[in-house]
Enzyme design. Sequence first.
Site, short mmCIF file in Angstrom:
data_model
loop_
_atom_site.label_atom_id
_atom_site.label_comp_id
_atom_site.label_asym_id
_atom_site.label_seq_id
_atom_site.Cartn_x
_atom_site.Cartn_y
_atom_site.Cartn_z
N THR A 154 3.41 -6.74 5.15
CA THR A 154 4.50 -6.59 6.24
C THR A 154 4.56 -7.69 7.25
O THR A 154 5.73 -7.81 7.88
CB THR A 154 4.00 -5.39 6.93
N GLY A 184 0.77 -1.16 0.25
CA GLY A 184 -0.11 -0.12 0.01
C GLY A 184 1.00 1.29 0.07
O GLY A 184 0.71 2.13 -1.05
N PHE A 185 1.82 1.44 0.84
CA PHE A 185 2.84 2.32 1.33
C PHE A 185 1.99 3.68 1.19
O PHE A 185 2.46 4.83 1.01
CB PHE A 185 3.73 2.37 -0.09
N GLN A 215 11.46 -5.42 6.24
CA GLN A 215 11.04 -3.72 6.49
C GLN A 215 12.17 -3.09 6.36
O GLN A 215 11.94 -1.92 5.67
CB GLN A 215 10.12 -3.74 7.64
N ASN A 258 9.85 -9.82 15.12
CA ASN A 258 10.18 -10.96 14.37
C ASN A 258 11.46 -10.60 13.49
O ASN A 258 11.32 -9.62 12.73
CB ASN A 258 9.05 -11.33 13.50
N GLU A 300 8.36 2.74 8.37
CA GLU A 300 8.60 3.71 7.57
C GLU A 300 9.88 4.39 8.10
O GLU A 300 10.67 5.03 7.23
CB GLU A 300 7.55 4.89 7.75
N ARG A 360 11.42 -2.81 20.55
CA ARG A 360 11.43 -4.26 20.52
C ARG A 360 11.13 -4.82 19.22
O ARG A 360 10.24 -4.34 18.75
CB ARG A 360 10.68 -4.71 21.62
N LYS A 408 8.24 0.06 18.34
CA LYS A 408 8.24 1.86 18.08
C LYS A 408 7.86 2.03 16.51
O LYS A 408 7.95 2.89 15.99
CB LYS A 408 9.61 2.36 18.15
#
Lengths: 693, 325
Positions: free
Chosen positions: A465, A234-235, A592, A585, A659, A582, A655
């Site tokens: 994602t 999607g972005f 990402q 995965n 992006e 944290r 966090k």
Amino acid sequence: MASIGQGVDRVDGRLKVTGRARYAAEFPISDLVHAVLVQSTIGAGTIAAVDMGAAQAMPGVLAIITPDNAPKLAMKGGAQQAVRAPLLQDNAVHFNGQHVAVVVAQTLVQANAAASQVRIRYRRDEPVTSMDAALAQAYPPKNFRNGERPPDSRRGDPDTAFDGAAAKVDVTYITPIEHHNPMEPHATIARWDGDRLTVWTATQGISGAQQSLAGLFGIAPQDVHIVCPFVGGGFGCKGNTWPPATLAAMAAKVVGRPVKLAVTRAQMFTSNGYRPRTVQKLRFAADDQGRLVSMRHDGFSQMSQPVLGEFSEPVGLATEMLYACPNVAVSHRLVATNASLPTYMRAPGLASGNFALESAIDELAVALKMDPLEFRLRNYAEQEPHQNKPFASKALRACYQQGAEAFGWSRRSAEPRSMRDGSVLIGWGMATSTYPTHRMPASAYVRLGADNSALVRVGTQDLGTGTYTVMSQIAANTLGVPVERIRFELGDSAFPHAPVSGGSMTVASVGPAVKAACEAARAKLQRDGGEVAEASVDVKPGEEEHRYAMHAFGAQFVEVRVDAELGEIRVSRFVGAFDAGRVMNAKTARSQLIGGIVYGLGMALLEETHVDGETGRIVNANIAEYLVPVNADVPDIQTIIVPNDELVSNPLGAKGIGELPMVGVAAAVANAVYNATGVRVRKVPIRIEDVLV
Amino acid sequence: MQAFHLAQPTMLLDALAIGNAADTKFIAGGTDLMQLLKDNVETPAQLVDLEGVGLSQIRADASGLRLEAMARMSDVAAHLDVRAQWPVIAQALEASASPQVRNMGTIGGNLLQRTRCGYFRDTGFNCNKREPGSGCPAIAGENRMLAILGGSDHCIATHASDLAVALTALDAVLELRRAGDAPRQVPITEFYRLPGTTPQIETVLRPGEMITAVIVPPSAAARNSHYLKLRDRASFEFALVSAAVALDVRDGTGRDIRVAAGGVGTRPWRLPEVEAALRGKKLNDDALREASSRAGEGARPAGQNAFKQILLRRAVLRTLQTASA
Ligand SMILES: Cc1cc2nc3c(=O)[nH]c(=O)nc-3n(C[C@H](O)[C@H](O)[C@H](O)COP(=O)(O)OP(=O)(O)OC[C@H]3O[C@@H](n4cnc5c(N)ncnc54)[C@H](O)[C@@H]3O)c2cc1C
Ligand code: SF4
């Protein structure tokens, strides 16, 4: 059993590689017919007449919907994601490539053939195609950041501080229009059963789509059912409910049959937003000790005509908070053009803003003859300087150190054109990344069996994602069972509410809901016994939002090779070190990170939408000529996750990681190009002709 | 896309006969034509699929190289004799498109691919090449990729093929056939036409005429030939500027020198001014620099593409340096 943080394979990986993951356009709905969009070929004006004679008589044609015969929409409700125009409600043409008709036919081939025969006569006006020529008409946004804050801010007195400073830069940076170009174009299947609407659509927000469509058609949200189990990227361009989804539902209503509307790649360039062009004026100054004394960042971003909505690229956000500078002012202005409505695109504001910010910081370091990393450390903000709050956590110093160490930054030669390999100039550059940690309310449902199997449902989305995987891990971890015992379902508006998958907040928002629902179900099962226990919970952020500034951070280091005579620029090495809190995965996180960095390399060197100055029509609306990086452009990328176990930001300590990795990449590349060639390029993409000296 | 009739002959003569009908086009790999059909840029009434007619041999011997029109780009690039005797061909092909496109794309189709000019490929724009007389918005518009050489006030579109640049340097000859006519041979340097006032007519091909083969003579220069392609993206992008050089150097003196360039001309562009400056000369660095500084004499940049003038000279120089090293 604890699987959090481990590189668990994607639970939906097998479905995807075997082609069994079903995307919006692929649902086998019986009685389905096909809709095709017809788009305007002028940039501004009105539709004088639509000649559908030939098209209407073509085989298979069921309806041609135009502003003359389109059903009037109710346009109720205030769903933020609802894009209210252009929806064939009037004759105005606001941009080239605007939807002006919808052709519905039995087959896609018939619809396409008929669509090409629809003839439209226009009354033409002169379109405004260049924002740069219209800067004098810039205006302040009415609804900056959805009204959460004013568009301008100021602390101290940056102008006076600038005048008296030892080292200064006063520069203008430009970023181009960029398009998201996800692998999966937009697609919607819409079916009416009486006054109830079912929509299979590619969206980053099923709740938003439900609210939007309900409002636009004047029906209750519970009468709109959205289904979206998989999204092919999607972005940002699938965040809003864009006109094609609404027009599919309108077409289904008109023909009384389920309708599929799949937007073509070319149509994607005017159907669902883009990253707007920005012109950014920066005036930064430092004292002779290398302390920042003044920062002004005035951002102009290109807009559509205001009647289509509003989107403002928030380029100044990081400038407010990244450095301990006492005198800072940022402003945001819009420049209306005849273009479609811009929107969020991966790291909105920060991708464009940090290119300018972190390049200008590099320029100032050069002016001070300081190492750019040293300059940043000297101005390190221990507290959030704009709101005067403590950071929930900030491991940026560790990012700088570990990234620099892995890259070998200390061996850099600061003098431009001083590192060479034959005819190739080598340059090293770095930049800072940051992205705010967001969280929104979310809900989850869990049905836990005494056999330790669990069904977990949330009305969230997986953009590719890894939401399915990570949420399964969180549930498994909370329940103390293997991941295989979890069935996690999403993408259905009948499931408990979750926010839009944007702003890198899905784990931080949905994760705590899953965790809490699992805990509740387990407690119930332990208390009541029996075969199954069900729990539904709603969670929301607490006081921490007000007490702390919450941001993720990173440091990007890059080596470029530039042919001294031929100007070809290639990236040869990349190290990114990140404080993303944290990590849930290791595998999906690395995906990402490298994906974001590659996206940033595209911004730095390749991506740009070209608009014809005369007509306002996009000239490269395809992915042969809109360039994104291919494998040959991508070097070995080393990613470092800097440990940070803070749990203040949210119960999982995540966090946000989607992006962050693209922020700062373009600046790092531009800074490296400067180091290689001595040419300071103040716009992206940086291309051969920019460095031909 | 508009409805069309599809003919799938299995004999060359049948293909030629059907291809001679009005409003008919040949389709080979379809990698370019399919896109143009989908976008309504090409709207033929009939397509003749060449897949079934064979015509895919690659033959190399003492008399030269013969590439039949349906030979795949990937097969030609991988051919050991081509790589040894005419390396510039293999290099130009390997720098073209992507492995997937090269597996489908053919030699004939490659030479007849249409320009990448974005205005041409979108029926929402005017374009003299697509709709004669409608105007050329590119000249005052987005023309970074377009030609600085050979353009007219009617069109400045670049010819996009890399292979054609290599073949132009090697003085290749095209073998053409049409139903009812004797086969004819046309040098590639005479095959492409300048746009002039009729940019819609791109080659000397007659209606219904087919490329059946490409013939490349052998030479010492061909054995020492090189292709350089410059672009922003490292792969899968058309040339901003490219250079093909074939050089026969004996005792440091240039005997046979061929230089052609891509990305700069409305057709593959031979650079006789550079060749003449080097013929019979000692090929030292000064001579190469002097000669390459002549590349692109008479260029007429349109604005965004002005940098190609400098880039062309540097690309030619680099390729000459490589070939003479
Ligand atoms: C994304 C992309 C990137 C590309 N990049 C490059 C690149 O970098 N460099 C490059 O050189 N090319 C590039 N190409 C173009 C590619 O090489 C051509 O599409 C391919 O060579 C065409 O061959 P084909 O057999 O598929 O032709 P088709 O698409 O089948 O036909 C093309 C044209 O040739 C005509 N034709 C085909 N065969 C004959 C014949 N024997 N006689 C007469 N007419 C004939 C057809 O009628 C049609 O007009 C790219 C293409 C794509 C899609
Ligand atoms: S340059 Fe040629 S192909 Fe491009 S718009 Fe002009 S006429 Fe058309």
